[in-house]
Design a protein around this motif. Structure first.
Motif, PDB file in Angstrom:
ATOM      1  N   LYS A  26      39.889  29.628  32.648  1.00  0.00           N
ATOM      2  CA  LYS A  26      38.831  30.007  33.580  1.00  0.00           C
ATOM      3  C   LYS A  26      39.173  31.289  34.332  1.00  0.00           C
ATOM      4  CE  LYS A  26      37.135  26.944  36.337  1.00  0.00           C
ATOM      5  NZ  LYS A  26      37.038  25.827  37.318  1.00  0.00           N
TER       6      LYS A  26
ATOM      7  N   GLU B  70      34.600  34.862  34.392  1.00  0.00           N
ATOM      8  CA  GLU B  70      33.156  35.095  34.290  1.00  0.00           C
ATOM      9  C   GLU B  70      32.649  35.950  35.441  1.00  0.00           C
ATOM     10  OE1 GLU B  70      28.998  32.512  33.763  1.00  0.00           O
ATOM     11  OE2 GLU B  70      30.935  31.493  34.000  1.00  0.00           O
ATOM     12  N   VAL B  71      33.110  35.660  36.658  1.00  0.00           N
ATOM     13  CA  VAL B  71      32.695  36.448  37.818  1.00  0.00           C
ATOM     14  C   VAL B  71      33.252  37.859  37.711  1.00  0.00           C
ATOM     15  CG1 VAL B  71      32.954  36.709  40.317  1.00  0.00           C
ATOM     16  CG2 VAL B  71      32.409  34.470  39.343  1.00  0.00           C
TER      17      VAL B  71
ATOM     18  N   MET C  43      32.058  41.126  27.013  1.00  0.00           N
ATOM     19  CA  MET C  43      31.169  40.675  28.079  1.00  0.00           C
ATOM     20  C   MET C  43      30.340  41.815  28.670  1.00  0.00           C
ATOM     21  SD  MET C  43      31.409  37.389  28.375  1.00  0.00           S
ATOM     22  CE  MET C  43      30.853  36.969  30.015  1.00  0.00           C
TER      23      MET C  43
ATOM     24  N   ALA D 179      33.929  39.483  35.049  1.00  0.00           N
ATOM     25  CA  ALA D 179      33.181  40.207  34.015  1.00  0.00           C
ATOM     26  C   ALA D 179      31.854  40.723  34.558  1.00  0.00           C
ATOM     27  CB  ALA D 179      32.949  39.307  32.808  1.00  0.00           C
ATOM     28  N   SER D 180      31.191  39.933  35.400  1.00  0.00           N
ATOM     29  CA  SER D 180      29.909  40.381  35.977  1.00  0.00           C
ATOM     30  C   SER D 180      30.131  41.567  36.914  1.00  0.00           C
ATOM     31  CB  SER D 180      29.229  39.224  36.708  1.00  0.00           C
ATOM     32  OG  SER D 180      29.950  38.855  37.876  1.00  0.00           O
TER      33      SER D 180
ATOM     34  N   THR E  25      36.970  33.748  38.922  1.00  0.00           N
ATOM     35  CA  THR E  25      36.964  33.352  37.513  1.00  0.00           C
ATOM     36  C   THR E  25      36.751  34.574  36.630  1.00  0.00           C
ATOM     37  OG1 THR E  25      34.579  32.969  37.456  1.00  0.00           O
ATOM     38  CG2 THR E  25      35.979  31.108  38.140  1.00  0.00           C
TER      39      THR E  25
ATOM     40  N   TYR F  35      38.045  40.578  25.928  1.00  0.00           N
ATOM     41  CA  TYR F  35      37.095  39.700  26.616  1.00  0.00           C
ATOM     42  C   TYR F  35      36.104  40.509  27.447  1.00  0.00           C
ATOM     43  CZ  TYR F  35      35.234  36.460  30.092  1.00  0.00           C
ATOM     44  OH  TYR F  35      34.385  35.752  30.913  1.00  0.00           O
TER      45      TYR F  35
END
Length: 862
Positions: free
Chosen positions: A551, A503-504, A567, A506-507, A501, A563
């Motif tokens: 997502k 989000e992952v 982040m 970005a981390s 995803t 994005y």
């Protein structure tokens, strides 16, 4: 041997094509992992995209079928249509089907239809979507369907034929059915064909909308064309229609856009004569067509489009050349002792340029381009240890091999992504057990530890061995969700695959970019983004067709960059891929300029540079559609190569250009069936195409090499070697100096009795201006002191009494700052007194005399 080295990014885009070609061959009738015994329940809410009103209709469910679930996730196996067909009401489509890795859905809305001369017109666009199994047996999603109006188009060919299309195959052969409507340049509706072959472009209802379509403009090339009703947009309610002359309306729109761009250019940009001439001719063609019949309007429109695009493109090239001279080219002047001659040769330019992934230095044409920049990618991932550490001796041999064999003096590394990123999805289960246990199922924690160890060793060993490591690639295509990068997960003991995803990702990006900064803040962190940058209706519709795509991916590379920056990812360079004609994006020079401008606008806000990672321009498109085949040739490739390179160099903030596959040929068999490509600037036999000479001639026109004639020379920013020769031709010495872009560099050579020579690199203009400012400041101070003395007689008298008892010497020190480009090699044994120092000393003496005079004057007044 160097030509045999493997690239980690080999044929990434082509791999997707090959996987689809090789994996759709035969039906898989045996379900070895027995995954179809499980069921998945879907609960879709299907609504009006603008009002949210629930809709009625019919859904067709299709699926990929293979012997293992994970294969279906990446579209391997057999594609089965209509595993379920079901009507739905009240906006709710609720159904259960056997478990598969990937599903596709066709949705037809049952709604009112408006009668028209072209037949009954449905009030809603059809909808296509797809999704992957995400490890859940119940799936909920909202699907938005656009209400539409109909813009029927009179489309005339450049020869004046009114086009009719008997079926969708004919429309696809014409231009890949590339007719789209949009109100926001993000959401695109599809074309419509009546039973009589009349073509309409559906547009979102109730919103001022425009039409995007792609075609071949005679004597120019492929282009995306826009029709927007003179800037007002087409406004229709559900089921309403209108009729337009598509070519004529598009010609007016594109002329307006081109004129606006040209008017926005800085006034000091010298435009070619044909820019104004082409624009004037296009305007006359448009004006004269107002009273003509529809066919004649279209014919004038085609002619105006050619003139408009040529004017627009030439203005972009003029602007780019202007900026190249202003920011990338510097002036080099040499002051030589009598009788001494100098020869200038390039070491390497500042721009990080690579002529391809495979640098066969046995090929003289590749070697010729490689010497310009001396830049290469060092890739220790393939031979790293299982814990991510890098074997010291292998790393040194790797570096030495590239340093000597590739002439490389500056290096890039792909080590900033998670470890084992190069193992494609379909190869994961074939890996050794110790690697497979990390990837199936995907163990992010363990992978990150390996990645960090690898990065630490990469930077530590580079520092230890003096490797000039300038960049590390990171965030590789994180803005997209390509199937070769899907990760393995388990559900009920079944392997399935899905992308990470956003989000992952970005981390991961935050952690690795911060680590690199901590390890070595001088190494630039490069975001390796995808190839979608400009507005591309064809690609955007494909991306948005993935249900819940938000997502996993962003629509384009620019929004993806934004994005990840928001982040917390730390990026120094944002690079995109430039695949000309790929997925109908970047069709011409104008598209490239607009794409880089979008990227540069965002990058500049964050203070980061930009680059191009995968430059690729075809000379042929094997098995391509007719419109693509007729648009490409070796001549067009050369024209685009020259133009693209000029535009890229014209962006002062662009620091890097890397070409992809530099020689034509087949994709290696280990990636699937052989796929022949023609994207190299060399033919398969190693001979050069015109595109090679387009690159070489451009650099030759910008880089000065040869004997110094006595007059200043202009040359591309970079490092140069200056060899000095005595009157009898004896080599005295060679000096390495840097030429900055956008400024003048003067190098003064002094000859001494022992015949040693020292080069003093001076930027005289800046220094002299600084000294002049200091002199002016001191003169103002003297005047202020005089005024102060006149106004304060009493204070002067008191100071005079003290002065008679204790005389104090006043020293005025003038500090001058010399701005040197770099320290020059081969310093003389006895440093001479430079001219500028004599000049500065003279200034100090003059100022001291002035100050003594002032003091004597003070004393006299007392």
């Amino acid at each position: 041997m160097l030509a045999k080295k493997t690239s980690l990014r080999i044929f990434i885009i082509s791999v997707i094509i090959v996987s689809l070609l090789t994996n759709t061959a035969t039906a898989q009738n045996i379900t070895q992992d027995n995954h179809e015994k499980y069921q998945v329940t879907f609960d879709f809410e299907i609504v009006d995209a603008f009002t949210g009103e629930p809709l009625d209709g019919e859904i067709h469910v299709h699926a990929w079928v293979a012997d293992e679930l994970w294969k279906e996730s990446i579209a391997m196996g057999e594609f089965k249509e209509d595993i379920l067909v079901k009507k739905f009401k009240g906006g709710r489509a609720y159904f259960t089907v056997p478990l598969h890795g990937q599903y596709e859905f066709g949705i037809i809305i049952h709604s009112a239809e408006t009668p028209s001369p072209f037949g009954y017109l449905p009030h809603y666009d059809s909808h296509y979507g797809w999704m992957i199994f995400e490890g859940k047996s119940e799936v909920h999603a909202q699907i938005k369907v656009f209400p539409v109006g109909y813009v029927f188009v009179k489309l005339y060919s450049p020869e004046g034929k009114l086009m009719k299309f008997g079926n969708w195959d004919e429309l696809y052969r014409y231009n890949l059915a590339s007719f789209f409507g949009t109100y926001d340049d993000l959401n695109f509706t599809s074309p419509y064909l009546s039973e009589e072959g009349d073509l309409a472009v559906k547009i979102p209802a109730g919103k001022p909308s425009r039409i995007y379509w792609m075609d071949y403009v005679p004597n120019y090339g492929l282009a995306w064309l826009i029709a927007d009703n003179d800037g007002r947009g087409y406004l229709l309610n559900k089921g309403e229609y209108t009729v337009i002359n598509l070519v004529y309306d598009s010609a007016k729109t594109m002329l307006r856009k081109a004129s606006a761009f040209i008017e926005s250019l800085p006034s000091d940009v010298p435009l070619s004569e044909n820019v104004t001439r082409y624009l004037d001719e296009a305007q006359k063609l448009i004006k004269s067509a107002e009273s003509l019949d529809e066919r004649s309007k279209a014919l004038n429109g085609w002619k105006a489009l050619k003139k408009t695009f040529k004017a627009w493109e030439q203005a972009i090239l003029d602007y780019s050349n202007c900026r190249i001279q202003k920011y990338r080219v510097g002036e080099l002047a040499l002051d030589l002792p009598p009788g001494i001659k100098a020869n200038i040769t390039l070491d390497y330019i500042d721009l990080m340029f690579s002529p391809g992934w495979y640098l066969d230095m046995g090929n003289p044409y590749i070697r010729e381009l490689q010497r310009i920049s001396k830049f290469a990618t060092i890739e220790p991932y393939p031979y790293m240890n299982k814990d991510g550490s890098i074997p010291r001796e292998e790393f040194y041999e790797h570096y030495k091999d590239f340093y000597e064999g590739l002439m490389a003096r500056r290096f890039n590394a792909p080590g900033g992504d998670i470890a084992y990123n190069w193992i494609y999805t379909w190869d994961v289960l074939e890996q050794p057990e110790d690697v497979k246990k990390l990837l199936a199922p995907f163990n992010l924690t363990a992978i990150m530890e390996i990645t960090k160890k690898h990065l630490t060793d990469l930077i530590t060993l580079s520092r230890e061995y003096g490797v000039n490591l300038q960049t590390i690639e990171m965030l590789t295509e994180y803005d997209k969700a390509y199937i070769y990068g899907f990760r393995f997960y388990k559900w009920n003991d079944l392997y399935y695959a899905k992308p990470l995803t956003l989000e992952v990702k970005a981390s991961i990006a935050r952690e690795v970019t911060q680590l690199v900064r901590e390890l070595d803040p001088e190494v630039k962190r490069l975001a390796y983004l995808s190839c979608f940058v400009n507005i591309n209706p064809h690609a955007f519709r494909g991306i948005k067709s993935m249900i819940n795509y938000e997502k996993y991916a962003t629509l384009d590379a620019v929004s993806g960059l934004q994005y990840f920056l928001e982040m917390g990812a730390e990026v120094d360079i944002a690079s995109i891929q430039i695949y000309a004609l790929e997925d109908l994006g970047l069709l011409n020079t104008i598209d490239l300029y607009n794409s880089l401008q979008r990227l540069d606008d965002l990058a500049s806000k964050y203070g980061i540079s930009i680059g191009v990672e995968e430059l690729s321009i075809p000379s042929d498109i094997p098995n391509g559609e007719p419109i693509l085949k007729k648009a490409v040739s070796e001549e067009l490739q050369a024209r685009l190569m020259r133009n693209f390179m000029t535009v890229m160099l014209g962006f002062p903030n662009l620091v890097r250009i890397l070409y992809t596959t530099n020689i034509d040929g087949p994709i290696p068999r280990e990636y699937g069936e052989i796929y022949h490509h023609s994207r190299g600037y060399l033919r398969e036999d190693g001979s050069p195409k015109p595109a090679f000479f387009a690159i070489k001639d451009l650099f030759d026109s910008l880089v000065y090499e040869g004997e110094y004639s006595g007059a200043p020379v202009k040359t591309l920013a970079g490092w140069y070697n200056i060899s000095l020769y005595s009157p009898d031709g004896h080599l005295i010495g060679t000096y390495r100096v840097h030429v900055d872009g956008g400024s003048g560099t003067r190098i003064v050579f002094h000859l001494y009795e022992n015949e040693t020579i020292k080069a003093e690199v001076e930027k005289l203009r800046q220094q002299i201006e600084g000294i002049r400012e200091e002199i002016a400041s001191l003169e103002k101070e003297v005047q202020r002191l005089k005024q102060d003395l006149q106004d304060k007689e009493v204070l002067i008298a008191e100071l005079g009494k003290k002065l008679s008892k204790n005389v104090t010497a006043t020293t005025v020190t003038v500090t001058t700052t010399t701005i040197a480009i770099r320290t020059v090699i081969s310093q003389p044994q006895q440093p001479p007194i430079p001219d500028i120092l004599i000049f500065a000393t003279g200034i100090v003496i003059i100022i001291a005399v002035i100050m003594i005079t002032v003091l004597l004057w003070k004393h006299g007044k007392r």
